[in-house]
Design a protein around this motif. Sequence first.
Motif, PDB file in Angstrom:
ATOM      1  N   ASP A  54       2.300  -8.487  -0.524  1.00 13.75           N
ATOM      2  CA  ASP A  54       3.087  -9.352  -1.219  1.00 13.75           C
ATOM      3  C   ASP A  54       3.039  -8.668  -2.716  1.00 13.75           C
ATOM      4  O   ASP A  54       1.752  -8.548  -3.520  1.00 13.75           O
ATOM      5  N   VAL A  55       3.864  -8.201  -3.153  1.00 15.81           N
ATOM      6  CA  VAL A  55       4.068  -7.650  -4.557  1.00 15.81           C
ATOM      7  C   VAL A  55       5.047  -8.565  -5.686  1.00 15.81           C
ATOM      8  O   VAL A  55       5.349  -7.906  -6.419  1.00 15.81           O
ATOM      9  N   SER A  56       5.335  -9.838  -5.337  1.00 18.86           N
ATOM     10  CA  SER A  56       5.858 -10.653  -6.067  1.00 18.86           C
ATOM     11  C   SER A  56       5.248 -10.914  -7.434  1.00 18.86           C
ATOM     12  O   SER A  56       4.033 -10.635  -7.469  1.00 18.86           O
ATOM     13  N   ASP A  57       5.862 -11.223  -8.521  1.00 20.83           N
ATOM     14  CA  ASP A  57       5.257 -11.732  -9.476  1.00 20.83           C
ATOM     15  C   ASP A  57       4.060 -12.545  -9.581  1.00 20.83           C
ATOM     16  O   ASP A  57       3.114 -12.543 -10.191  1.00 20.83           O
ATOM     17  N   MET A  62      -3.328  -5.660   2.573  1.00 18.50           N
ATOM     18  CA  MET A  62      -3.403  -4.629   1.699  1.00 18.50           C
ATOM     19  C   MET A  62      -3.934  -3.285   2.187  1.00 18.50           C
ATOM     20  O   MET A  62      -4.660  -3.186   3.129  1.00 18.50           O
ATOM     21  N   ARG A  65       0.896 -10.750  -8.600  1.00 15.88           N
ATOM     22  CA  ARG A  65       0.572  -9.740  -9.627  1.00 15.88           C
ATOM     23  C   ARG A  65      -0.897  -9.666 -10.132  1.00 15.88           C
ATOM     24  O   ARG A  65      -1.737  -8.704  -9.969  1.00 15.88           O
ATOM     25  N   HIS A 117       3.897  -2.807   0.581  1.00 14.14           N
ATOM     26  CA  HIS A 117       4.764  -2.228  -0.556  1.00 14.14           C
ATOM     27  C   HIS A 117       3.821  -1.523  -1.433  1.00 14.14           C
ATOM     28  O   HIS A 117       2.756  -1.939  -1.938  1.00 14.14           O
ATOM     29  N   TRP A 118       4.387  -0.390  -1.907  1.00 12.26           N
ATOM     30  CA  TRP A 118       3.489   0.374  -2.893  1.00 12.26           C
ATOM     31  C   TRP A 118       3.537  -0.552  -4.242  1.00 12.26           C
ATOM     32  O   TRP A 118       4.549  -0.862  -4.597  1.00 12.26           O
ATOM     33  N   PHE A 119       2.418  -0.523  -5.007  1.00 14.39           N
ATOM     34  CA  PHE A 119       2.140  -1.241  -6.129  1.00 14.39           C
ATOM     35  C   PHE A 119       1.749  -0.542  -7.340  1.00 14.39           C
ATOM     36  O   PHE A 119       2.197  -0.715  -8.268  1.00 14.39           O
ATOM     37  N   TRP A 179      -1.517  -0.650  -2.057  1.00 19.55           N
ATOM     38  CA  TRP A 179      -0.278  -1.154  -1.333  1.00 19.55           C
ATOM     39  C   TRP A 179      -0.611  -2.608  -0.844  1.00 19.55           C
ATOM     40  O   TRP A 179      -1.752  -2.841  -0.588  1.00 19.55           O
ATOM     41  N   PHE A 180       0.358  -3.536  -1.231  1.00 19.56           N
ATOM     42  CA  PHE A 180       0.007  -4.968  -0.801  1.00 19.56           C
ATOM     43  C   PHE A 180       1.270  -5.517  -0.069  1.00 19.56           C
ATOM     44  O   PHE A 180       2.432  -5.023  -0.171  1.00 19.56           O
ATOM     45  N   ASN A 214      -3.350  -9.018  -7.177  1.00 23.28           N
ATOM     46  CA  ASN A 214      -3.105  -7.593  -6.689  1.00 23.28           C
ATOM     47  C   ASN A 214      -3.914  -6.858  -7.696  1.00 23.28           C
ATOM     48  O   ASN A 214      -4.715  -5.882  -7.624  1.00 23.28           O
TER      49      ASN A 214
END
Length: 408
Positions: A301-304, A277, A307, A185-187, A298-299, A310
């Motif tokens: 896992d882009v959950s809080d 990533m 964060r 997912h784009w971060f 991009w990662f 990342n």
Amino acid sequence: MTPSLDALIRQYDPSLPLEEASTIPAAWYTDVRIAALERRTVFARNWQFAGRLDQLRNQGDYVTCEIAGEPILLVRGDDHVLRGFFNVCRHHAAAVMTEAQGCAKNLRCPYHGWTYTLEGALKGTPSFVNECHFDRATHGLVPVDTAVWENWVFVRLDRGGPSLEAFLGEQVIAEVKALRLDRLHWFARQHYTFECNWKVFVDNYLDGGYHVPHLHKGLNSVLDFKQYTIENGRHHCLQSAPMVKGDIEAFASVRGGARANYYWFHPNFMFNWYEGMMDTNLVLPLGVDRTEVIFDFWFEDVSDAARERNAASIAVGNIVQDEDMAICKSVQRGLSSRAYDTGRLSIRREAGEHLFHRLLHAASHCGLGHHPAAVYAVADRLAQPEGQWKKFDRSGWKSLVFPDWRRN
Ligand code: FES
Ligand SMILES: [Fe+2]
């Protein structure tokens, strides 16, 4: 006396095999005539990254950008088809869409209010009543070739030429598919300005890890430099290395997995993949000695919860970028020196740079009116001793691979 542009191009011999080859001449990095020629050839005739698919999922989603000096617009139509256009109003040439991205019901020019559909057809022309010989049907936005691959949208300014699939080749498409980039997912996006010609950045990227132990102590601590491999396709290069458990904590904590894969696609798009990533790099000339590089991170896992990790990963990337920025600036200054013209290439490390330079030569040569097929034929006939070359892709091009090089 300043050499003619033709003479400058002819200074590079693309037929020399890697063990005899040198870099392209220094003037190609400093001469504004070369920069102008590249804009018309290298950048206008090749597929160029223009936007991310995640920005263009729904009807009316649009992205604007500039490619080789041209304003470009990507937009998803009411029919769900993704299209690319020159973002130039057919009335008096203003940019129709002015935001970097957004979602619109139609495309309305801010100057005099001409309105286009999401499919690019001219619909509204305020104050036009009985103008003679004016046909709205022929005044739609001018399209550009557009193609989607993985998470990215590409356009090509000069229409015609190979499809993006044909340009990339089946092999690399299958290889990249296996990396499952669709899980990422784009971060975040970051812009860097390098004080060098765009080709200095690409050369630095394509030196087969040559500079890594010298310049990037942190990055080097997590890569097995001796096992670094370089594989050329027809228009791309994959550099890859096994990962090791490094002793520099900042790097070891955010760079893991079995291998690092660094893909470059001619001329100016790369992605750097690690387990879970990747970052993409888009290299854009701002002038003959200034370059913008846009990084998208991009990662998986882009959950809080992820964060902080990342952000730490991006910070480690920034350390590497800073190191590269300083050396690229130094190289650009040296390229202007009367003491330097060309430099030799390492067989073990610099096959990617060699490919890049031959492709540049082919594009420039064509730009001056020479036939592309003839140029590619020369590059294709490289007289490499059997054993050092291995068939790599189905297009018939040969590629260097060094899976277990022992001479270093
Ligand atoms: S320039 Fe776009 S409406 Fe006039
Ligand atoms: Fe580097």
